[in-house]
Motif scaffolding. Structure first.
Motif, mmCIF file in Angstrom:
data_model
loop_
_atom_site.group_PDB
_atom_site.id
_atom_site.type_symbol
_atom_site.label_atom_id
_atom_site.label_comp_id
_atom_site.label_asym_id
_atom_site.label_seq_id
_atom_site.Cartn_x
_atom_site.Cartn_y
_atom_site.Cartn_z
ATOM 1 N N ASP A 1 60.707 1.197 21.621
ATOM 2 C CA ASP A 1 61.093 2.582 21.912
ATOM 3 C C ASP A 1 59.830 3.397 22.199
ATOM 4 O O ASP A 1 59.141 3.848 21.289
ATOM 5 C CB ASP A 1 61.854 3.165 20.730
ATOM 6 C CG ASP A 1 62.527 4.482 21.061
ATOM 7 O OD1 ASP A 1 62.362 4.975 22.193
ATOM 8 O OD2 ASP A 1 63.224 5.004 20.174
ATOM 9 N N ALA B 1 59.860 7.359 21.052
ATOM 10 C CA ALA B 1 59.651 7.567 19.618
ATOM 11 C C ALA B 1 58.215 7.227 19.229
ATOM 12 O O ALA B 1 57.624 7.902 18.382
ATOM 13 C CB ALA B 1 60.630 6.728 18.803
ATOM 14 N N THR B 2 57.655 6.181 19.842
ATOM 15 C CA THR B 2 56.264 5.824 19.563
ATOM 16 C C THR B 2 55.329 6.968 19.932
ATOM 17 O O THR B 2 54.468 7.355 19.139
ATOM 18 C CB THR B 2 55.868 4.561 20.345
ATOM 19 O OG1 THR B 2 56.726 3.486 19.954
ATOM 20 C CG2 THR B 2 54.423 4.180 20.080
ATOM 21 N N HIS C 1 58.383 1.769 15.701
ATOM 22 C CA HIS C 1 59.105 2.028 16.940
ATOM 23 C C HIS C 1 58.457 1.329 18.129
ATOM 24 O O HIS C 1 59.146 0.976 19.089
ATOM 25 C CB HIS C 1 59.228 3.528 17.190
ATOM 26 C CG HIS C 1 60.193 4.189 16.260
ATOM 27 N ND1 HIS C 1 61.536 3.989 16.328
ATOM 28 C CD2 HIS C 1 59.995 5.030 15.226
ATOM 29 C CE1 HIS C 1 62.142 4.674 15.386
ATOM 30 N NE2 HIS C 1 61.216 5.318 14.691
ATOM 31 N N GLN D 1 59.875 -2.035 18.153
ATOM 32 C CA GLN D 1 61.279 -1.989 18.569
ATOM 33 C C GLN D 1 61.399 -1.755 20.072
ATOM 34 O O GLN D 1 62.471 -1.898 20.632
ATOM 35 C CB GLN D 1 62.023 -0.879 17.815
ATOM 36 C CG GLN D 1 62.092 -1.089 16.326
ATOM 37 C CD GLN D 1 62.865 -2.336 15.951
ATOM 38 O OE1 GLN D 1 63.866 -2.657 16.566
ATOM 39 N NE2 GLN D 1 62.385 -3.036 14.945
ATOM 40 N N SER E 1 55.272 5.095 14.098
ATOM 41 C CA SER E 1 54.979 4.798 15.501
ATOM 42 C C SER E 1 54.820 3.296 15.707
ATOM 43 O O SER E 1 55.266 2.756 16.718
ATOM 44 C CB SER E 1 53.728 5.549 15.967
ATOM 45 O OG SER E 1 52.574 5.020 15.348
#
Length: 56
Positions: free
Chosen positions: A29, A32-33, A24, A27, A21
């Motif tokens: 996202d 996804a987290t 992501h 990143q 997590s």
């Protein structure tokens, strides 16, 4: 009698979910987290219930 390897696997699953997590999150996202954060919370809850019922 407790089952220490299962507790260790559950702990590692939570750690890996939180690390994923965090990755992501950096990143950018969000989905996804949230997915991995909810996964970490669910694994923690299931593990706690299993320990309280002396399954592991």
């Amino acid at each position: 009698m407790t089952n220490e390897p299962l507790r260790l696997v559950a702990f590692l699953a939570v750690v890996l979910a939180l690390l994923n997590s965090g990755y992501h999150f950096h990143q950018g996202d969000v989905v996804a987290t949230l997915y991995f954060m909810v996964g970490a919370i669910l694994v923690t809850a299931v593990t706690r219930l299993s320990v309280r019922r002396r399954l592991i």
